[in-house]
Scaffold this motif. Structure first.
Motif, PDB file in Angstrom:
ATOM      1  N   ALA A  37       0.821  -1.218   0.000  1.00  0.00           N
ATOM      2  CA  ALA A  37       0.000   0.000   0.000  1.00  0.00           C
ATOM      3  C   ALA A  37       0.850   1.260   0.000  1.00  0.00           C
ATOM      4  O   ALA A  37       0.475   2.261  -0.619  1.00  0.00           O
ATOM      5  CB  ALA A  37      -0.942  -0.005   1.195  1.00  0.00           C
ATOM      6  N   ASN A  38       1.997   1.253   0.677  1.00  0.00           N
ATOM      7  CA  ASN A  38       2.818   2.467   0.744  1.00  0.00           C
ATOM      8  C   ASN A  38       3.564   2.753  -0.565  1.00  0.00           C
ATOM      9  O   ASN A  38       4.165   3.796  -0.717  1.00  0.00           O
ATOM     10  CB  ASN A  38       3.791   2.389   1.922  1.00  0.00           C
ATOM     11  CG  ASN A  38       4.740   1.212   1.809  1.00  0.00           C
ATOM     12  OD1 ASN A  38       4.568   0.349   0.944  1.00  0.00           O
ATOM     13  ND2 ASN A  38       5.729   1.177   2.678  1.00  0.00           N
ATOM     14  N   GLU A  39       3.531   1.836  -1.532  1.00  0.00           N
ATOM     15  CA  GLU A  39       4.222   2.027  -2.810  1.00  0.00           C
ATOM     16  C   GLU A  39       3.247   2.255  -3.964  1.00  0.00           C
ATOM     17  O   GLU A  39       3.608   2.097  -5.122  1.00  0.00           O
ATOM     18  CB  GLU A  39       5.109   0.817  -3.100  1.00  0.00           C
ATOM     19  CG  GLU A  39       6.228   0.616  -2.124  1.00  0.00           C
ATOM     20  CD  GLU A  39       7.054  -0.615  -2.437  1.00  0.00           C
ATOM     21  OE1 GLU A  39       6.928  -1.147  -3.562  1.00  0.00           O
ATOM     22  OE2 GLU A  39       7.821  -1.035  -1.565  1.00  0.00           O
ATOM     23  N   ASN A  40       2.037   2.655  -3.653  1.00  0.00           N
ATOM     24  CA  ASN A  40       0.990   2.821  -4.663  1.00  0.00           C
ATOM     25  C   ASN A  40       1.358   3.867  -5.717  1.00  0.00           C
ATOM     26  O   ASN A  40       1.169   3.653  -6.908  1.00  0.00           O
ATOM     27  CB  ASN A  40      -0.319   3.189  -3.976  1.00  0.00           C
ATOM     28  CG  ASN A  40      -1.501   2.497  -4.604  1.00  0.00           C
ATOM     29  OD1 ASN A  40      -1.341   1.686  -5.508  1.00  0.00           O
ATOM     30  ND2 ASN A  40      -2.683   2.818  -4.126  1.00  0.00           N
ATOM     31  N   GLU A  41       1.856   5.033  -5.291  1.00  0.00           N
ATOM     32  CA  GLU A  41       2.205   6.107  -6.235  1.00  0.00           C
ATOM     33  C   GLU A  41       3.354   5.679  -7.148  1.00  0.00           C
ATOM     34  O   GLU A  41       3.335   5.926  -8.351  1.00  0.00           O
ATOM     35  CB  GLU A  41       2.559   7.385  -5.469  1.00  0.00           C
ATOM     36  CG  GLU A  41       2.564   8.631  -6.322  1.00  0.00           C
ATOM     37  CD  GLU A  41       1.206   8.921  -6.963  1.00  0.00           C
ATOM     38  OE1 GLU A  41       1.208   9.328  -8.145  1.00  0.00           O
ATOM     39  OE2 GLU A  41       0.163   8.734  -6.321  1.00  0.00           O
ATOM     40  N   ALA A  42       4.347   5.037  -6.565  1.00  0.00           N
ATOM     41  CA  ALA A  42       5.479   4.549  -7.357  1.00  0.00           C
ATOM     42  C   ALA A  42       5.010   3.488  -8.364  1.00  0.00           C
ATOM     43  O   ALA A  42       5.493   3.432  -9.502  1.00  0.00           O
ATOM     44  CB  ALA A  42       6.563   3.977  -6.447  1.00  0.00           C
ATOM     45  N   ALA A  43       4.059   2.673  -7.953  1.00  0.00           N
ATOM     46  CA  ALA A  43       3.522   1.646  -8.849  1.00  0.00           C
ATOM     47  C   ALA A  43       2.785   2.289 -10.024  1.00  0.00           C
ATOM     48  O   ALA A  43       2.876   1.816 -11.163  1.00  0.00           O
ATOM     49  CB  ALA A  43       2.594   0.709  -8.081  1.00  0.00           C
ATOM     50  N   LYS A  44       2.058   3.382  -9.775  1.00  0.00           N
ATOM     51  CA  LYS A  44       1.364   4.094 -10.863  1.00  0.00           C
ATOM     52  C   LYS A  44       2.369   4.652 -11.858  1.00  0.00           C
ATOM     53  O   LYS A  44       2.181   4.559 -13.068  1.00  0.00           O
ATOM     54  CB  LYS A  44       0.489   5.218 -10.303  1.00  0.00           C
ATOM     55  CG  LYS A  44      -0.779   4.756  -9.660  1.00  0.00           C
ATOM     56  CD  LYS A  44      -1.599   5.943  -9.202  1.00  0.00           C
ATOM     57  CE  LYS A  44      -2.844   5.494  -8.480  1.00  0.00           C
ATOM     58  NZ  LYS A  44      -3.620   6.638  -7.982  1.00  0.00           N
ATOM     59  N   ASP A  45       3.452   5.249 -11.323  1.00  0.00           N
ATOM     60  CA  ASP A  45       4.495   5.788 -12.207  1.00  0.00           C
ATOM     61  C   ASP A  45       5.140   4.681 -13.028  1.00  0.00           C
ATOM     62  O   ASP A  45       5.357   4.816 -14.233  1.00  0.00           O
ATOM     63  CB  ASP A  45       5.566   6.519 -11.392  1.00  0.00           C
ATOM     64  CG  ASP A  45       5.046   7.789 -10.748  1.00  0.00           C
ATOM     65  OD1 ASP A  45       3.989   8.286 -11.207  1.00  0.00           O
ATOM     66  OD2 ASP A  45       5.682   8.273  -9.788  1.00  0.00           O
ATOM     67  N   ARG A  46       5.436   3.582 -12.363  1.00  0.00           N
ATOM     68  CA  ARG A  46       6.041   2.443 -13.056  1.00  0.00           C
ATOM     69  C   ARG A  46       5.076   1.896 -14.118  1.00  0.00           C
ATOM     70  O   ARG A  46       5.487   1.531 -15.218  1.00  0.00           O
ATOM     71  CB  ARG A  46       6.411   1.354 -12.046  1.00  0.00           C
ATOM     72  CG  ARG A  46       6.995   0.123 -12.640  1.00  0.00           C
ATOM     73  CD  ARG A  46       8.392   0.379 -13.180  1.00  0.00           C
ATOM     74  NE  ARG A  46       8.899  -0.872 -13.721  1.00  0.00           N
ATOM     75  CZ  ARG A  46       9.539  -0.980 -14.860  1.00  0.00           C
ATOM     76  NH1 ARG A  46       9.798   0.086 -15.563  1.00  0.00           N
ATOM     77  NH2 ARG A  46       9.952  -2.141 -15.290  1.00  0.00           N
ATOM     78  N   GLY A  47       3.791   1.857 -13.783  1.00  0.00           N
ATOM     79  CA  GLY A  47       2.788   1.400 -14.739  1.00  0.00           C
ATOM     80  C   GLY A  47       2.742   2.285 -15.972  1.00  0.00           C
ATOM     81  O   GLY A  47       2.628   1.799 -17.102  1.00  0.00           O
ATOM     82  N   ALA A  48       2.837   3.605 -15.772  1.00  0.00           N
ATOM     83  CA  ALA A  48       2.835   4.534 -16.909  1.00  0.00           C
ATOM     84  C   ALA A  48       4.064   4.315 -17.784  1.00  0.00           C
ATOM     85  O   ALA A  48       3.977   4.343 -19.017  1.00  0.00           O
ATOM     86  CB  ALA A  48       2.790   5.972 -16.408  1.00  0.00           C
ATOM     87  N   GLU A  49       5.216   4.091 -17.148  1.00  0.00           N
ATOM     88  CA  GLU A  49       6.438   3.807 -17.903  1.00  0.00           C
ATOM     89  C   GLU A  49       6.301   2.510 -18.702  1.00  0.00           C
ATOM     90  O   GLU A  49       6.702   2.442 -19.868  1.00  0.00           O
ATOM     91  CB  GLU A  49       7.637   3.696 -16.963  1.00  0.00           C
ATOM     92  CG  GLU A  49       8.051   4.990 -16.320  1.00  0.00           C
ATOM     93  CD  GLU A  49       9.126   4.774 -15.255  1.00  0.00           C
ATOM     94  OE1 GLU A  49       9.728   3.672 -15.204  1.00  0.00           O
ATOM     95  OE2 GLU A  49       9.342   5.706 -14.466  1.00  0.00           O
TER      96      GLU A  49
END
Length: 143
Positions: A95-107
Motif C-alpha cells: 500500500a505504501n508504494e501505490n504512487e510509485a507503482a502508478k508511475d512504473r505502470g505509466a512507464e
C-alpha cells in the motif's frame, strides 16, 4: 406496317406493385416499363455498367477487408504483448508504494506502445510466430 403483338405474363404481387410504382413515377404505361426492361436484358446494354459497378464495389470491399485485417493484426499484437507483460509482472504491491507503482505502470505502458509499434513496423506477428512454432513441433513429432 409494324404492329405490336400481345403477350400475357404473370408477376408476383410484389413485383407487379414495383412495376406499377415505376410506371407512375415515370408517367408511362406498365407495358412501356416491361418493354424497356426486356429490351435492356436482351440487348445486354446494361452489362457494361453493371460490371463496372460490381467491380467498383468489389474493389471497395477489398480495401475494407485489408483495413479490417490490419486492425485485427494490431489488436492481436497488442493483446499478445499485454498478456506477456501482465503475466511477467504480477506481483503484489504494498500500500505504501501505490504512487510509485502508478508511475512504473505509466512507464511500462509507454514501453509497451513502443514495442508494439516497432513489431508492427517490422511485420512481426505473434499469431504467425505461434503458427510456425506449432507447425515446427508437428514436423519434429512426425519424424
Amino acid at each position: 406496317m409494324n404492329r405490336r403483338q400481345r403477350m400475357n405474363v404473370y408477376f408476383e404481387p410484389g413485383l407487379l406493385k414495383q412495376v406499377e410504382a415505376l410506371a407512375e413515377r415515370r408517367n408511362v404505361s406498365k407495358s412501356a416499363v416491361i418493354e424497356a426492361a426486356v429490351l435492356s436484358l436482351v440487348s445486354g446494354e446494361d452489362d457494361g455498367r453493371r460490371d463496372a459497378a460490381l467491380s467498383k464495389r468489389l474493389d471497395r470491399l477489398g480495401r475494407r477487408i485489408d483495413d479490417v485485417d490490419e486492425a485485427v493484426a494490431v489488436l492481436g499484437e497488442a493483446f499478445a504483448l499485454y498478456t506477456r507483460a501482465w503475466m511477467r509482472h504480477q506481483l503484489p504491491i504494498p500500500a505504501n508504494e501505490n504512487e510509485a507503482a502508478k508511475d512504473r505502470g505509466a512507464e511500462m505502458y509507454a514501453r509497451f506502445n513502443e514495442v508494439l509499434v516497432r513489431r508492427l513496423a517490422k511485420g512481426q506477428r505473434f499469431l504467425n510466430e505461434r503458427v510456425r512454432d506449432v507447425a515446427g513441433q508437428k514436423r519434429e513429432n512426425d519424424m
